[in-house]
Design an enzyme around this catalytic site. Structure first.
Site, PDB file in Angstrom:
ATOM      1  N   ARG A 179      29.598  45.125  38.269  1.00  0.00           N
ATOM      2  CA  ARG A 179      28.772  45.982  37.414  1.00  0.00           C
ATOM      3  C   ARG A 179      27.453  45.331  37.030  1.00  0.00           C
ATOM      4  NH1 ARG A 179      34.190  47.290  35.832  1.00  0.00           N
ATOM      5  NH2 ARG A 179      34.059  45.562  34.370  1.00  0.00           N
ATOM      6  N   GLU A 222      42.505  33.230  32.825  1.00  0.00           N
ATOM      7  CA  GLU A 222      43.683  33.113  31.964  1.00  0.00           C
ATOM      8  C   GLU A 222      44.909  32.710  32.790  1.00  0.00           C
ATOM      9  OE1 GLU A 222      46.139  35.733  28.664  1.00  0.00           O
ATOM     10  OE2 GLU A 222      44.330  36.551  29.571  1.00  0.00           O
TER      11      GLU A 222
END
Length: 179
Positions: A63, A100
């Site tokens: 994006r 993560e």
């Protein structure tokens, strides 16, 4: 700036439980579909680029491409895509970073950034800051300077700003909206 924030926020749709239960996804596609809102966003990002003296914009996949390319045209500067590893042909510089769960890698064409470039990093969302941090490292390894980071939206509860603080080394982090 309050007017633009209200306009942008009014065109961002919340999608509950996407991509997994418990996540409130911020969908910017309605904003992109609205020419007035998309123009206002493009103008704001271009103004930040010019104000901070950038000579190039780096857009982060994917994006960041959508937001950064028109801002670069509007600001009169070059646009450089930073891609996921393995997507660019030819000689590249790469930077790995931790997620993560696991790790990822981004790349830029080696010749696209040079000494003397002042680079504004543009993306849609600042979440945990991992990709943005890796892009700053990549820019500096290419010999360029960081003019700043500009995002449409900062998810403050994920503490990306704190993670980026050292990597910014005094360069500004501009979020048009903070949630």
């Amino acid at each position: 700036m309050t007017g633009i924030k209200e306009l942008l926020l009014s065109r961002i749709r919340d999608v509950a439980d996407y991509p997994e239960p418990g996540v409130m996804f911020k969908d910017i596609t309605p904003l992109l579909a609205d020419p007035a809102a998309f123009t206002a966003l493009t103008d704001a990002l271009a103004e930040l680029t010019v104000r901070h003296g950038a000579t190039k914009i780096v857009g982060l996949e994917a994006r960041g491409f959508i937001l950064g390319a028109p801002a670069a045209v509007r600001a009169g500067v070059g646009f450089i895509p930073v891609r996921k590893a393995g997507k660019l042909p030819g000689a590249t510089l790469s930077q790995a970073y931790d997620l993560e769960y696991g790790s990822a890698e981004i790349e830029v064409h080696a010749e696209d950034l040079v000494a003397g470039d002042r680079v504004m990093v543009i993306d849609d969302v600042l979440a945990t800051g991992g990709t943005a941090e890796a892009s700053l490292q990549l820019i500096r390894r290419a010999g360029a300077q960081v003019a700043g980071v500009a995002v449409l939206m900062e998810l403050s509860f994920l503490a990306g700003r704190q993670r980026l603080d050292a990597a910014l080394a005094g360069a500004p982090l501009e979020a048009l909206i903070t949630v």
